[in-house]
Scaffold this active site. Structure first.
Site, PDB file in Angstrom:
ATOM      1  N   SER A 169     -24.276   3.812 -19.423  1.00  0.00           N
ATOM      2  CA  SER A 169     -23.303   2.864 -19.969  1.00  0.00           C
ATOM      3  C   SER A 169     -23.933   2.030 -21.096  1.00  0.00           C
ATOM      4  CB  SER A 169     -22.759   1.985 -18.841  1.00  0.00           C
ATOM      5  OG  SER A 169     -21.620   1.275 -19.255  1.00  0.00           O
ATOM      6  N   ASP A 272     -12.920   8.257 -17.128  1.00  0.00           N
ATOM      7  CA  ASP A 272     -13.597   7.072 -17.645  1.00  0.00           C
ATOM      8  C   ASP A 272     -12.870   6.587 -18.900  1.00  0.00           C
ATOM      9  OD1 ASP A 272     -15.415   5.167 -18.663  1.00  0.00           O
ATOM     10  OD2 ASP A 272     -17.158   6.352 -18.062  1.00  0.00           O
ATOM     11  N   HIS A 302     -16.157   6.010 -14.270  1.00  0.00           N
ATOM     12  CA  HIS A 302     -17.368   5.449 -14.862  1.00  0.00           C
ATOM     13  C   HIS A 302     -18.412   5.226 -13.770  1.00  0.00           C
ATOM     14  CE1 HIS A 302     -19.487   3.422 -18.131  1.00  0.00           C
ATOM     15  NE2 HIS A 302     -19.852   2.504 -17.261  1.00  0.00           N
TER      16      HIS A 302
END
Length: 328
Positions: A169, A272, A302
């Site tokens: 991320s 996501d 995610h």
């Protein structure tokens, strides 16, 4: 005639932003951080992977966590795999159980030395502080490779010629920025040699929303409300989501078409909200002749690989990473 005084009592500060229960920002600018992680899972330390903490930046008191398999053949030299944690640039730590458990799996499954660095968090330290700290963590590795008195816990087993930089991320965003900064061959890190980058659901943004951002479900693990909050708290004041630290294709971002880059593996879950940006990133780079592999995991949210590290999708991802390391 007597003086009349009216003493006004200032209203107490109120909460204006909150991130996963561990970061609270108040109206007077004060910030409260919880010492508890937002993921209350047990640490699965079975002794098959050794680990320790090392300070890599004394100025900002930043540490990294090193991992290596406990059982190694004599004279074994292992690749070095950086794993930079996520958290929207605002939360997260190398010490959080979900991060530590995934690093255990990476060290064991990849048979690699894992380096998991912390970095300064926003809003106290807005971007590009996190990118600078990621770079400092790599300069620390170079210092170990060239030192007359290195940490032999690391140097006895590490192959400095086979370094891979991954990030989850926000960490994936940092990994991208390091790839651009270091360029193909990472000459400024010699004798350390970066061989590739693994961007796990990289946290990119932009002023114009993608379809997956605009239409993503509100109950997603990383929904638009939280994405927007992370950006508001981390982008330099007065700047927009087209800032170079946010949007790889922003108007002031480095020109990637002519950039010399090492191989990149881009991974994202099909559900996501960041999917469209990850796919666009991979497709554009491939179109410009860069060595980029794109893997989308259908139906996955995610962070699926750290939230459910033993799932079929997480196991498939581990094999994909292992193959990427072997090919590069």
């Amino acid at each position: 005639m007597s003086d009349v005084r009216s003493d006004r009592v200032a209203a107490p500060p109120y909460e204006v932003d909150e991130c996963r229960g561990v970061l609270r920002v108040y109206s007077d600018g004060s910030i409260v951080r919880s010492t508890k992680p937002s993921f209350g899972v047990p640490v699965h330390d079975d002794g098959t992977v050794l680990w320790k903490d090392v300070q890599f930046d004394s100025t900002h008191n930043l540490h990294l966590r090193l991992y290596k398999p406990a059982a190694l053949p004599p004279s074994a030299k292992l690749p070095i795999f950086y794993y930079i944690h996520g958290g929207g640039f605002c939360i997260g730590s190398r010490t959080w159980p979900n991060c530590q458990n995934y690093c255990f799996r990476l060290a064991s499954q990849l048979q690699a030395v894992i380096v998991s660095p912390d970095y300064r968090l926003a809003p106290e330290n807005r971007l590009p502080a996190a990118m600078d700290d990621g770079y400092a963590a790599l300069k620390w590795l170079r210092a170990q490779a060239t030192s007359d008195e290195p940490d032999t816990w690391l140097t006895d087993v590490a192959d400095f010629n086979r370094v891979f930089i991954s990030g989850d991320s926000a960490g994936g965003n940092i990994a991208h920025n390091l790839a651009v900064r270091l360029r193909a061959g990472s000459p400024e890190l010699a004798p350390v040699r970066v061989k590739g980058y693994v961007l796990l659901a990289p946290f990119f943004g932009g002023d114009v929303l993608t379809r997956s951002e605009a239409e993503g479900p509100k109950d997603a693990f990383l929904n638009w409300e939280l994405i927007d909050r992370f950006w508001r708290l981390s982008i330099p004041l007065g700047e927009s989501r087209d800032h170079p630290a946010v949007n790889p294709f922003g108007p002031a971002s480095p020109l990637l078409e002519t950039a010399e880059l090492d191989p990149i593996l881009v991974v994202v879950g099909g559900s996501d909200l960041l999917k469209d940006r990850a796919e666009e990133y991979a497709e554009k780079l491939k179109g410009w002749g860069k060595k980029v592999e794109y893997a989308e995991f259908e139906g996955q949210q995610h962070g699926f690989f750290t939230i459910y590290p033993n799932s079929d999708a997480a196991n498939e991802l581990m094999l994909l990473i292992k193959r990427f390391l072997a090919q590069n």
